[in-house]
Design a protein around this motif. Structure first.
Motif, PDB file in Angstrom:
ATOM      1  N   UNK A   1       0.840  -1.209   0.000  1.00 19.59           N
ATOM      2  CA  UNK A   1       0.000   0.000   0.000  1.00 19.59           C
ATOM      3  C   UNK A   1       0.872   1.255   0.000  1.00 19.59           C
ATOM      4  N   UNK A   2       0.481   2.250  -0.789  1.00 18.65           N
ATOM      5  CA  UNK A   2       1.192   3.534  -0.837  1.00 18.65           C
ATOM      6  C   UNK A   2       0.160   4.647  -0.849  1.00 18.65           C
ATOM      7  N   UNK A   3      -0.249   5.097   0.341  1.00 17.81           N
ATOM      8  CA  UNK A   3      -1.273   6.141   0.429  1.00 17.81           C
ATOM      9  C   UNK A   3      -2.589   5.618  -0.105  1.00 17.81           C
ATOM     10  N   UNK A   4      -3.165   6.358  -1.072  1.00 20.42           N
ATOM     11  CA  UNK A   4      -4.444   5.944  -1.669  1.00 20.42           C
ATOM     12  C   UNK A   4      -4.254   4.875  -2.740  1.00 20.42           C
ATOM     13  N   UNK A   5      -3.007   4.566  -3.067  1.00 14.95           N
ATOM     14  CA  UNK A   5      -2.731   3.588  -4.123  1.00 14.95           C
ATOM     15  C   UNK A   5      -2.162   2.301  -3.520  1.00 14.95           C
ATOM     16  N   UNK A   6      -2.271   1.237  -4.292  1.00 12.29           N
ATOM     17  CA  UNK A   6      -1.668  -0.039  -3.911  1.00 12.29           C
ATOM     18  C   UNK A   6      -0.850  -0.554  -5.088  1.00 12.29           C
ATOM     19  N   UNK A   7       0.372  -0.998  -4.816  1.00  5.97           N
ATOM     20  CA  UNK A   7       1.215  -1.598  -5.858  1.00  5.97           C
ATOM     21  C   UNK A   7       1.233  -3.107  -5.644  1.00  5.97           C
ATOM     22  N   UNK A   8       0.802  -3.837  -6.669  1.00  3.30           N
ATOM     23  CA  UNK A   8       0.717  -5.292  -6.579  1.00  3.30           C
ATOM     24  C   UNK A   8       1.631  -5.910  -7.629  1.00  3.30           C
ATOM     25  N   UNK A   9       2.387  -6.928  -7.228  1.00  3.69           N
ATOM     26  CA  UNK A   9       3.275  -7.650  -8.136  1.00  3.69           C
ATOM     27  C   UNK A   9       2.709  -9.052  -8.369  1.00  3.69           C
ATOM     28  N   UNK A  10       2.601  -9.437  -9.637  1.00  7.64           N
ATOM     29  CA  UNK A  10       2.075 -10.743 -10.009  1.00  7.64           C
ATOM     30  C   UNK A  10       3.120 -11.499 -10.833  1.00  7.64           C
ATOM     31  N   UNK A  11       3.000 -12.826 -10.829  1.00  9.45           N
ATOM     32  CA  UNK A  11       3.705 -13.675 -11.785  1.00  9.45           C
ATOM     33  C   UNK A  11       2.640 -14.241 -12.713  1.00  9.45           C
ATOM     34  N   UNK A  12       2.800 -14.011 -14.025  1.00 10.19           N
ATOM     35  CA  UNK A  12       1.721 -14.343 -14.968  1.00 10.19           C
ATOM     36  C   UNK A  12       2.330 -14.893 -16.256  1.00 10.19           C
ATOM     37  N   UNK A  13       1.692 -15.900 -16.897  1.00  8.68           N
ATOM     38  CA  UNK A  13       2.190 -16.363 -18.203  1.00  8.68           C
ATOM     39  C   UNK A  13       2.147 -15.231 -19.219  1.00  8.68           C
ATOM     40  N   UNK A  14       3.136 -15.184 -20.123  1.00 12.73           N
ATOM     41  CA  UNK A  14       3.192 -14.105 -21.114  1.00 12.73           C
ATOM     42  C   UNK A  14       1.935 -14.083 -21.981  1.00 12.73           C
ATOM     43  N   UNK A  15       1.341 -15.257 -22.268  1.00 13.88           N
ATOM     44  CA  UNK A  15       0.128 -15.259 -23.102  1.00 13.88           C
ATOM     45  C   UNK A  15      -1.057 -14.651 -22.364  1.00 13.88           C
ATOM     46  N   UNK A  16      -1.000 -14.634 -21.023  1.00 18.18           N
ATOM     47  CA  UNK A  16      -2.063 -13.996 -20.259  1.00 18.18           C
ATOM     48  C   UNK A  16      -2.022 -12.482 -20.343  1.00 18.18           C
ATOM     49  N   UNK A  17      -0.867 -11.932 -20.739  1.00 17.44           N
ATOM     50  CA  UNK A  17      -0.739 -10.474 -20.859  1.00 17.44           C
ATOM     51  C   UNK A  17      -1.344  -9.945 -22.144  1.00 17.44           C
ATOM     52  N   UNK A  18      -1.494 -10.804 -23.164  1.00 15.07           N
ATOM     53  CA  UNK A  18      -1.996 -10.343 -24.459  1.00 15.07           C
ATOM     54  C   UNK A  18      -3.456  -9.920 -24.296  1.00 15.07           C
ATOM     55  N   UNK A  19      -3.740  -8.654 -24.522  1.00 17.62           N
ATOM     56  CA  UNK A  19      -5.095  -8.129 -24.379  1.00 17.62           C
ATOM     57  C   UNK A  19      -5.453  -7.682 -22.978  1.00 17.62           C
ATOM     58  N   UNK A  20      -4.542  -7.892 -22.008  1.00 24.36           N
ATOM     59  CA  UNK A  20      -4.859  -7.550 -20.612  1.00 24.36           C
ATOM     60  C   UNK A  20      -4.844  -6.047 -20.367  1.00 24.36           C
ATOM     61  N   UNK A  21      -3.904  -5.328 -20.985  1.00 21.46           N
ATOM     62  CA  UNK A  21      -3.760  -3.897 -20.711  1.00 21.46           C
ATOM     63  C   UNK A  21      -5.059  -3.140 -20.994  1.00 21.46           C
ATOM     64  N   UNK A  22      -5.656  -3.381 -22.174  1.00 19.25           N
ATOM     65  CA  UNK A  22      -6.882  -2.665 -22.543  1.00 19.25           C
ATOM     66  C   UNK A  22      -8.003  -2.957 -21.558  1.00 19.25           C
ATOM     67  N   UNK A  23      -8.171  -4.247 -21.205  1.00 16.46           N
ATOM     68  CA  UNK A  23      -9.243  -4.614 -20.275  1.00 16.46           C
ATOM     69  C   UNK A  23      -9.027  -3.995 -18.903  1.00 16.46           C
ATOM     70  N   UNK A  24      -7.772  -3.978 -18.442  1.00 14.32           N
ATOM     71  CA  UNK A  24      -7.497  -3.444 -17.115  1.00 14.32           C
ATOM     72  C   UNK A  24      -7.707  -1.931 -17.076  1.00 14.32           C
ATOM     73  N   UNK A  25      -7.308  -1.234 -18.133  1.00 13.06           N
ATOM     74  CA  UNK A  25      -7.530   0.210 -18.167  1.00 13.06           C
ATOM     75  C   UNK A  25      -9.024   0.532 -18.206  1.00 13.06           C
ATOM     76  N   UNK A  26      -9.799  -0.279 -18.948  1.00 13.34           N
ATOM     77  CA  UNK A  26     -11.254  -0.084 -18.973  1.00 13.34           C
ATOM     78  C   UNK A  26     -11.860  -0.335 -17.596  1.00 13.34           C
TER      79      UNK A  26
END
Length: 603
Positions: free
Chosen positions: A432-457
């Motif tokens: 936790x950092x004030x009003x924000x939280x920084x989270x670290x994940x371990x994820x397969x590279x194929x799971x990242x494809x298309x994730x950025x757009x969905x997460x920003x939405x």
């Protein structure tokens, strides 16, 4: 012996931590330029895409005079996808300025570039940048950087690193984090004090490892590298060591050294300096320029292997040749193999047919920048969905895993955890950092494809997403595919507002009225999970019967505009992105509905 009149340093950091802004600040304060010569934009981000995206893509060299010493500075990209640019230029430096954001602290790419710098035995200076930010925590960040050094196995001499606090934007550096005045002079003093001059052997035979290539219409290919030993002169005959222990003779037509933002011609240059050498037509990155009588090549450059692959093929749509100048497979092949000359993290191979080439890179952005560059040069091509590169070790299939760091407002953590969890990501750490939280994940590279757009939405654009390659691990289970089907045009012609009005209730449209379409082109996203063939060019039937209020007022929602990266992440295995100089279209591989049905029955 060491040369005290030169310092060679590389600036490394995570994306957006201020490397290029720092170099620009040093240039502006150097006194070498008139005010009218310096623009308000970042001077070194000269490439069009760098200006538009706000990131550094290519490593660049400059040189500054300071207290009688020439400081050669190499600015590098901070995005993980361009790690190959960082790896190939580290051998030119003796020290590294490690920039860290005073609020964010060390991020994934900081760890990557620092580990590479320590492998090359570079002397580090840590610069805690952006100390003027309201949420800056400079002393905590110094402790985090020390932890990172120790995790990477740094010995006591390296872990006892010098550090300084700075704001490249405001133009000051200080040993006191509360001091907000002054110039960048304390940082340059630190460089002279702690970064050693190059260890040189001027009397030994010539050795220059080519780490960068430039191009000039007048002299052709220009090799850039550091002189490891010996001297090089204009007009000198040399031998170039190629792949496979081959040697080729050449004659040097010009020797240039870096000065401020440009290069100047010199008659000769000695060991320790970074030079640009003209006259060698067939030189590649990794080749060594050697003395004619005693050729002794240096070890070739090694960079990490790519993790993602896409198939580039010629454009086969009905609109081929309407927009671009280069449309044949010969044009495509020549351009891709030319890119290999300077893009060391890229790989190209034939993909089973004369018209298709499998291109491998570090990530979607790495490959998207290449596609964007090609379309601006007048190329037409079609690109497939990105696929991760797997490997087999002792009979076990392995895939690349990435280290994903997400910083998000704490109240929006739920959607982030859900999206990453369904793509087989596992949480490693939460801070936790004030009003924000920084989270670290371990994820397969194929799971990242298309994730950025969905997460920003899902987070209304407030998530800050960074990732870097971690390691290969045994293959996991399936990752969810796109939840929705698409709308596919069954006709060729111009889209009509009447048809789109009737389609928009059950879909999210990608096109607007008057847009040219062809059969097999994807025109929208279906509300359901199956594909649907539609007719977007159907016009309203006109009759001579009219009644008051029977005509509806057509109001269309704005179409969804997709960037090139978003389009590449959106498509599925049976779809392509058609790229031309002025258009980005989505399409099915098989354009005709009957062909798609036959293919579906065979599968």
């Amino acid at each position: 012996m060491r040369r005290d009149d030169i310092r060679n340093i590389v600036i490394i950091a995570h994306v957006d931590h201020g490397k290029t802004t720092l170099v620009d600040c040093l240039l502006k304060q150097s006194g070498q330029f008139r005010e009218s010569q310096l623009s308000s934009e970042r001077i070194l981000d000269s490439n069009d895409q760098e200006k538009e995206r706000g990131i550094t893509i290519l490593a660049k060299n400059i040189a500054l005079p300071f207290k009688g010493v020439k400081i050669n500075i190499i600015d590098t990209p901070g995005h993980a996808d361009f790690g190959g640019e960082v790896e190939r230029v580290l051998s030119m430096a003796d020290g590294a300025l490690v920039l860290v954001d005073a609020a964010e602290g060390p991020m994934p790419q900081t760890r990557f570039v620092l580990s590479k710098a320590l492998e090359c035995k570079l002397k580090p200076i840590v610069v805690i940048n952006k100390v003027d930010k309201p949420d800056a925590r400079p002393m905590e960040v110094v402790d985090e950087v020390l932890d990172l050094f120790l995790q990477l196995g740094a010995d006591d001499s390296i872990a006892d690193f010098p550090y300084i606090f700075a704001s490249a934007k405001e133009g000051f550096a200080s040993h006191d984090p509360a001091d907000r005045s002054g110039t960048m002079e304390p940082l340059l003093d630190l460089v002279l004090e702690h970064i050693p001059g190059p260890d040189v052997q001027p009397e030994e035979p010539l050795q220059i490892l080519c780490t960068t290539l430039a191009w000039s219409e007048y002299v052709g290919r220009i090799a850039i590298g550091r002189i490891q030993s010996g001297r090089i002169k204009k007009g000198q005959n040399v031998v170039v060591s190629k792949v496979g222990d081959k040697f080729e003779r050449a004659k040097i037509t010009a020797v240039q050294v870096f000065e401020n933002l440009g290069r100047v011609d010199v008659e000769q240059s000695e060991a320790g300096d970074v030079v640009a050498v003209c006259g060698i037509e067939n030189i590649d990155i990794g080749d060594t320029i050697c003395h004619v009588d005693n050729p002794s090549p240096l070890p070739r450059l090694l960079v990490d292997e790519p993790t993602l692959e896409m198939v580039f093929t010629i454009n086969t749509s009905p609109f081929v040749g309407k927009d671009g100048k280069y449309v044949t497979s010969r044009n495509l092949r020549e351009r891709l193999y030319k890119e290999l000359e300077r893009n060391v993290a890229l790989r190209v191979r034939d993909a089973g047919s004369a018209d298709a080439f499998a291109v491998s890179g570090r990530g979607v952005l790495h490959l998207a920048v290449l596609v964007e560059t090609m379309r601006r040069e007048g190329y037409e091509l079609a690109v497939s969905k990105p696929q991760v590169i797997t490997r087999e070790v002792d009979g076990t299939k392995e895939e690349p895993f990435e280290n994903l760091v997400v910083e998000v407002p704490s109240i929006k953590m739920g959607p982030v955890m859900e999206l990453v969890g369904e793509r087989r990501g596992e949480m490693v750490e939460m801070n936790p950092r004030g009003d924000f939280t920084q989270v670290t994940f371990s994820i397969p590279a194929r799971g990242l494809i298309g994730l950025r757009t969905k997460m920003l939405n899902a987070t209304q654009g407030e998530a800050i997403i960074n990732h870097r390659f971690d390691s290969y691990r045994p293959m996991g289970g399936d990752v969810p595919r796109r939840a929705n089907g698409v709308l596919i045009s069954n006709s060729t012609g111009k889209a009509v507002g009447f048809s789109l009005f009737n389609l928009q209730d059950r879909s999210d449209l990608f096109i607007k009225p008057g847009e040219e379409l062809y059969e097999g082109m994807i025109v929208g996203e279906n509300a359901r999970n199956e594909d649907m063939v539609v007719n977007p060019i159907k016009e309203k039937k006109l009759t001579n019967m009219r009644a008051s209020g029977s005509d509806e007022n057509i109001v269309l929602k704005p179409p969804r505009q997709m960037s090139l990266e978003a389009a590449l992440e959106y498509i599925e295995d049976d779809e392509l992105v058609e790229v031309t100089p002025n258009f980005i279209r989505l399409r099915k591989m098989m354009l005709k509905e009957a062909d798609r049905r036959r293919g579906g029955r065979r599968n």
